[in-house]
Motif scaffolding. Structure first.
Motif, PDB file in Angstrom:
ATOM      1  N   LEU A  47       0.827  -1.204   0.000  1.00 23.97           N
ATOM      2  CA  LEU A  47       0.000   0.000   0.000  1.00 23.97           C
ATOM      3  C   LEU A  47       0.866   1.261   0.000  1.00 23.97           C
ATOM      4  CD1 LEU A  47      -2.835   1.277   0.179  1.00 23.97           C
ATOM      5  CD2 LEU A  47      -2.620   1.147   2.668  1.00 23.97           C
ATOM      6  N   GLY A  48       1.969   1.240   0.731  1.00 25.67           N
ATOM      7  CA  GLY A  48       2.845   2.404   0.779  1.00 25.67           C
ATOM      8  C   GLY A  48       3.404   2.768  -0.578  1.00 25.67           C
ATOM      9  N   ILE A  56      -1.334   7.006   7.001  1.00 27.22           N
ATOM     10  CA  ILE A  56      -1.893   5.681   7.288  1.00 27.22           C
ATOM     11  C   ILE A  56      -2.139   5.573   8.784  1.00 27.22           C
ATOM     12  CG2 ILE A  56      -1.516   3.199   7.158  1.00 27.22           C
ATOM     13  CD1 ILE A  56       0.211   3.648   4.720  1.00 27.22           C
ATOM     14  N   GLN A  57      -3.402   5.433   9.160  1.00 27.13           N
ATOM     15  CA  GLN A  57      -3.801   5.498  10.567  1.00 27.13           C
ATOM     16  C   GLN A  57      -3.472   4.227  11.330  1.00 27.13           C
ATOM     17  OE1 GLN A  57      -8.064   6.279  11.329  1.00 27.13           O
ATOM     18  NE2 GLN A  57      -7.372   8.194  12.272  1.00 27.13           N
ATOM     19  N   SER A  88      -1.159   0.691  11.508  1.00 28.23           N
ATOM     20  CA  SER A  88       0.057   0.060  10.987  1.00 28.23           C
ATOM     21  C   SER A  88      -0.231  -1.247  10.255  1.00 28.23           C
ATOM     22  CB  SER A  88       1.046  -0.188  12.133  1.00 28.23           C
ATOM     23  OG  SER A  88       0.468  -1.030  13.119  1.00 28.23           O
ATOM     24  N   LEU A 108      -2.347  -1.811   8.088  1.00 22.94           N
ATOM     25  CA  LEU A 108      -2.641  -1.552   6.682  1.00 22.94           C
ATOM     26  C   LEU A 108      -1.381  -1.482   5.832  1.00 22.94           C
ATOM     27  CD1 LEU A 108      -5.454   1.155   6.955  1.00 22.94           C
ATOM     28  CD2 LEU A 108      -5.701  -1.287   6.521  1.00 22.94           C
ATOM     29  N   GLU A 109      -0.233  -1.272   6.476  1.00 22.20           N
ATOM     30  CA  GLU A 109       1.001  -1.153   5.708  1.00 22.20           C
ATOM     31  C   GLU A 109       1.371  -2.461   5.017  1.00 22.20           C
ATOM     32  OE1 GLU A 109       3.908   0.289   8.410  1.00 22.20           O
ATOM     33  OE2 GLU A 109       2.950   2.262   8.652  1.00 22.20           O
ATOM     34  N   ILE A 124     -10.081  -0.644   2.815  1.00 24.08           N
ATOM     35  CA  ILE A 124      -9.607   0.607   3.405  1.00 24.08           C
ATOM     36  C   ILE A 124     -10.548   1.755   3.059  1.00 24.08           C
ATOM     37  CG2 ILE A 124      -7.192  -0.050   3.497  1.00 24.08           C
ATOM     38  CD1 ILE A 124      -6.716   1.328   0.900  1.00 24.08           C
ATOM     39  N   VAL A 172      -5.881   7.496   5.853  1.00 26.12           N
ATOM     40  CA  VAL A 172      -6.178   6.132   5.410  1.00 26.12           C
ATOM     41  C   VAL A 172      -6.487   5.284   6.639  1.00 26.12           C
ATOM     42  CG1 VAL A 172      -5.368   4.175   4.058  1.00 26.12           C
ATOM     43  CG2 VAL A 172      -4.505   6.484   3.565  1.00 26.12           C
ATOM     44  N   SER A 173      -7.659   4.661   6.652  1.00 22.48           N
ATOM     45  CA  SER A 173      -8.065   3.839   7.797  1.00 22.48           C
ATOM     46  C   SER A 173      -8.766   2.582   7.319  1.00 22.48           C
ATOM     47  CB  SER A 173      -8.994   4.640   8.720  1.00 22.48           C
ATOM     48  OG  SER A 173     -10.164   5.053   8.019  1.00 22.48           O
TER      49      SER A 173
END
Length: 383
Positions: free
Chosen positions: A318-319, A335-336, A338, A340-341, A368, A379-380
């Protein structure tokens, strides 16, 4: 291990009944790793699935349909493995042209978030710095012709070219810099074509002389090098040097990021500091910020599509995805969570649509949620 995008292609061919024996074996091997995978493929290849999608299309909007699809995928595996499933599902949607992703119900315009002003995509804009230090802003509408030590510099809207190069000018350096939200096309004095991506900088001689042709790059550029067996063409970056005679390749070398050289045609030798490797078409050499070097096979379309109005991602973190969008739309993503990374994304996004439209498509194929506040996007996880 096949990527989500590659598996999606096989599923699409299976639906059409066009799989080769080798492709069938690859798909069978992938499905054998989990019963949920086999059920997903069988359902997508079935006529009932597609008839149902068409029937329901006019009753439900795009977002509702994709939320239902994601719930089914989540039921197959735990959240950590969903990352890979999301990539496959997104790839299937892109390649197979899934109804709910491609077609929107007439009269509806699903909104991702309330906005005051849309964030427009980037455009052809750059700054040319001449040998004497003077600068010119280049853009879509500018037309001009300059002379520098016997070399004609032609500015034609979104293109910059050098003609009639004279060896007298060989010691004189020019530089083209693109801001965030900018890109530009350059024809060097030897005929080499360069597409410079957003937030990048290329330094080069007005005319090439001597036994080699050398340029310096910070950021990302795609090269189509004019063949000259007597003079190799060298792209120097902070992380690696790429040496060629005549070929097509992409170099990505932003500061503080993994550097990559991706070969499309021909042959290149990459000096990454600790070692030198020769690549063949379809290979990519990467060097991490810690100096670790690796070579792998990739789908080259994903690394050159940016110059032809598309963002193509292949199992990218995603990053990485958001980093490309940041540079093109001149925004900042936060990015809210971690967790999600670790999310990976495979798909094909339009490059010249407003940011809101691109984020909406990302929301449809992942779990997301985006919320924009000015030029900052939070981003959550989907609520």
């Amino acid at each position: 291990m096949k990527t989500g995008f590659q598996i999606a292609k096989l599923v699409y061919k299976a639906k059409q009944g066009k799989l080769t024996e080798e492709e069938q074996a690859v798909l069978e091997e992938w499905m054998a790793e989990g019963e949920g995978r086999r059920r997903l493929v069988e359902r997508i290849c079935g006529e009932e699935y597609w008839e149902g999608q068409w029937a329901e299309h006019h009753a439900y909007d795009v977002e509702r349909g994709w939320r239902r699809f994601r719930r089914e995928v989540r039921a197959l595996e735990a959240r950590r493995r969903l990352v890979r499933w999301g990539s496959v599902a997104a790839g299937i949607a892109v390649v197979a042209g899934a109804v709910l992703f491609v077609v929107e119900r007439k009269g509806t315009a699903p909104a991702v978030m309330p906005v005051v002003e849309a964030v427009e995509p980037g455009r052809s804009v750059a700054v040319l710095t001449l040998a004497d230090g003077s600068r010119m802003v280049l853009g879509d509408t500018l037309r001009a012709s300059l002379q520098e030590s016997g070399t004609e510099i032609r500015i034609e809207g979104d293109r910059l070219g050098y003609a009639g190069a004279d060896s007298v000018a060989s010691g004189r350096q020019n530089k083209v810099s693109t801001p965030r939200g900018g890109e530009f096309h350059i024809t060097l004095g030897d005929g080499t074509q360069v597409w410079l991506n957003a937030e990048s900088e290329l330094s080069y001689p007005v005319a090439f002389a001597g036994g080699r042709r050398e340029v310096e790059l910070r950021g990302e550029a795609y090269f189509e090098v004019a063949r000259d067996a007597a003079r190799p063409f060298i792209v120097k970056t902070a992380a690696m040097d790429v040496r060629v005679l005549g070929t097509s390749f992409n170099v990505c070398a932003y500061p503080e990021e993994q550097a990559q050289a991706t070969l499309v045609e021909g042959s290149v030798a990459v000096d990454a500091g600790r070692e030198e490797r020769v690549l063949v078409p379809g290979e990519q050499l990467s060097r991490d910020v810690d100096g670790t070097v690796a070579v792998r096979k990739v789908d080259t379309e994903a690394y050159g599509a940016w110059r032809s109005r598309r963002f193509v991602f292949e199992d990218d973190l995603l990053g990485t995805v958001l980093g490309k969008l940041e540079r093109w739309y001149d925004v900042e993503f936060f990015i809210q969570h971690s967790s999600l990374e670790e999310l990976r994304f495979t798909g094909n996004l339009p490059k010249y649509e407003n940011l809101e439209e691109v984020l909406r498509k990302l929301e449809q194929t992942t779990y997301i949620h985006f919320e924009r506040k000015g030029r900052t996007v939070v981003v959550s996880e989907e609520r």
